[in-house]
Motif scaffolding. Structure first.
Motif, PDB file in Angstrom:
ATOM      1  N   ILE A   1     -90.876  19.086  -9.228  1.00 36.55           N
ATOM      2  CA  ILE A   1     -89.760  20.010  -9.024  1.00 36.55           C
ATOM      3  C   ILE A   1     -90.204  21.243  -8.241  1.00 36.55           C
ATOM      4  O   ILE A   1     -89.490  22.237  -8.177  1.00 36.55           O
ATOM      5  N   SER A   2     -91.409  21.169  -7.664  1.00 36.88           N
ATOM      6  CA  SER A   2     -91.958  22.238  -6.823  1.00 36.88           C
ATOM      7  C   SER A   2     -91.955  23.590  -7.529  1.00 36.88           C
ATOM      8  O   SER A   2     -91.608  24.630  -6.951  1.00 36.88           O
TER       9      SER A   2
ATOM     10  N   HIS B   1     -94.940  11.979  -1.628  1.00 35.96           N
ATOM     11  CA  HIS B   1     -94.845  13.078  -0.667  1.00 35.96           C
ATOM     12  C   HIS B   1     -94.598  14.423  -1.340  1.00 35.96           C
ATOM     13  O   HIS B   1     -94.333  14.496  -2.539  1.00 35.96           O
ATOM     14  N   LYS B   2     -94.698  15.481  -0.518  1.00 34.26           N
ATOM     15  CA  LYS B   2     -94.394  16.833  -0.965  1.00 34.26           C
ATOM     16  C   LYS B   2     -93.649  17.558   0.137  1.00 34.26           C
ATOM     17  O   LYS B   2     -94.045  17.530   1.302  1.00 34.26           O
ATOM     18  N   THR B   3     -92.558  18.210  -0.250  1.00 31.59           N
ATOM     19  CA  THR B   3     -91.731  18.951   0.701  1.00 31.59           C
ATOM     20  C   THR B   3     -92.052  20.441   0.638  1.00 31.59           C
ATOM     21  O   THR B   3     -92.732  20.921  -0.277  1.00 31.59           O
TER      22      THR B   3
ATOM     23  N   ILE C   1     -88.783  27.576   8.042  1.00 25.58           N
ATOM     24  CA  ILE C   1     -89.568  26.373   8.308  1.00 25.58           C
ATOM     25  C   ILE C   1     -89.365  25.376   7.183  1.00 25.58           C
ATOM     26  O   ILE C   1     -89.290  25.730   6.005  1.00 25.58           O
ATOM     27  N   LEU C   2     -89.242  24.119   7.583  1.00 27.18           N
ATOM     28  CA  LEU C   2     -88.948  23.030   6.659  1.00 27.18           C
ATOM     29  C   LEU C   2     -89.947  21.912   6.930  1.00 27.18           C
ATOM     30  O   LEU C   2     -90.217  21.598   8.095  1.00 27.18           O
ATOM     31  N   GLY C   3     -90.491  21.330   5.871  1.00 25.84           N
ATOM     32  CA  GLY C   3     -91.488  20.291   6.101  1.00 25.84           C
ATOM     33  C   GLY C   3     -91.533  19.243   5.012  1.00 25.84           C
ATOM     34  O   GLY C   3     -91.039  19.440   3.900  1.00 25.84           O
TER      35      GLY C   3
END
Length: 375
Positions: free
Chosen positions: A204-205, A301-303, A309-311
């Motif tokens: 959940i970052s 993965h990880k956002t 900026i978006l990754g």
């Protein structure tokens, strides 16, 4: 049995042999040998003149035939390379073999059509080392993808016995951070197990969980040194999370290198590698790279997102069994939805490209000079 016979030299033959070595005959033979020596000397001189050994470096005489052939092949290979010099790969960290110009050009065309957006890309086919790199070494704001480096360091310390998965970590007031995550809503002194904390940081970052783990791992300076020692000096922490100003930095190349190390289990036990991949596969945000993948594909993965900026960075398993690393960042106007759409489109281009591999050596217009504008 027939009796053995022997040849007998007759006296007349002896006289003939003696006469052949008369003084006059001997003089004639000496003259002939002299003429032959002069001829051989002249021929040798002509050959050496044509060969010009003085023009050959001394060390060339010390090379074996194998070394000479290897040198020639190497120089010819460089002359036909499709990769710009700036994309030379660090083979020790990331086995980049051959740039895929067709797929790279498709992404550059997409970027040219969206001048307000600036992509940073690195995809790597784990089967053969084919890749696409667009500004992969440019330093950018890491946003929450920096948490992947914390995750890796955490499990290294688990393997070395410095951290136990069941140990309790106590949340302090200084750890509490707004933004993503739910731990911020709990009171200071709340305890969580180390495994629960690291899982929340990724799935959940959770920013509060990240700050707790950075503190547990020894702080930013210690982590920065460890990351630099891994050969990724462009990745470092400057601020606690959520870091909305974007002071924590990375590159698409560094993130791809980290994911490659995780995939290979580098400096990790098998158990820790599997736990990392399991945690990354549970990431809740599925609006970026996953949207461009083929049906039944899997991604760990990880956002990251700080508005400008978006990754997204991860390891993809295709239904065919092919695996590849995908890292995409898009710099954009604050919260512009087109940034998300671009990541989805890039993901789709690359997924289809790896599904139906294009020829590496294709005659395409050179897109290396295309400028990707940004406001």
């Amino acid at each position: 049995m027939a009796p053995r016979t022997f040849s007998i030299i007759k006296p007349t033959a002896i006289r003939q042999i003696k006469s052949s070595f008369s003084p006059i005959s001997l003089t004639i033979w000496i003259i002939r040998i002299g003429i032959l020596s002069v001829s051989l000397s002249a021929i040798t001189s002509v050959v050496l003149t044509l060969f010009k050994p003085a023009n050959i470096p001394l060390d060339s005489y010390n090379k074996t035939a194998k070394e000479v052939v290897k040198s020639k092949v190497s120089s010819e290979t460089k002359s036909i390379s499709l990769d710009p010099p700036s994309l030379e790969a660090d083979q020790k960290n990331l086995p980049l073999k051959q740039q895929l110009p067709l797929l790279r050009n498709q992404i550059l065309v997409l970027a040219k059509e969206s001048p307000r957006l600036k992509p940073y890309v690195l995809f790597l086919d784990l089967d053969n080392g084919n890749y696409v790199d667009i500004d992969g070494t440019k330093e950018i704001s890491a946003a929450s993808t920096i948490k992947t480096f914390v995750l890796y360091a955490f499990f290294q310390d688990v393997d070395s016995g410095k951290i136990r998965l069941d140990e309790n970590l106590t949340m302090t007031q200084a750890d509490i951070a707004e933004g993503s995550g739910d731990m911020q809503f709990q009171k200071p002194a709340t305890k969580y197990t180390a495994l629960e904390t690291v899982t929340k940081m990724i799935v959940i970052s959770d920013n509060t969980a990240t700050n707790m783990l950075i503190r547990r791992l020894g702080g930013q300076d210690i982590l920065n040194k460890r990351i630099a020692d891994l050969g990724m000096p462009s990745t470092y922490l400057k601020s606690a999370l959520p870091d909305l100003k974007g002071t924590n930095k990375t590159t698409a190349r560094d993130l791809a290198t980290l994911l490659y190390r995780i995939n290979e289990g580098d400096m990790l036990s098998v158990e820790s590698r599997d736990r990392i991949l399991k945690i990354l596969s549970q990431t809740k945000i599925r609006t970026l790279l996953p949207q461009g993948l083929s049906d039944n594909s899997e991604i760990a993965h990880k956002t990251g997102d700080i508005g400008t900026i978006l990754g997204d960075a991860g390891i993809v398993n295709m239904p065919s069994g092919k695996r590849y690393i995908a890292v995409v960042f898009v710099e954009r106007p604050y919260n512009d939805i087109s940034g998300r759409i671009m990541i989805q489109e890039i993901s789709k281009i690359m997924d289809q490209g790896f599904k139906n591999p294009p020829l590496v050596n294709t005659n395409l217009p050179n897109m290396s000079s295309v400028k990707i504008n940004k406001n």
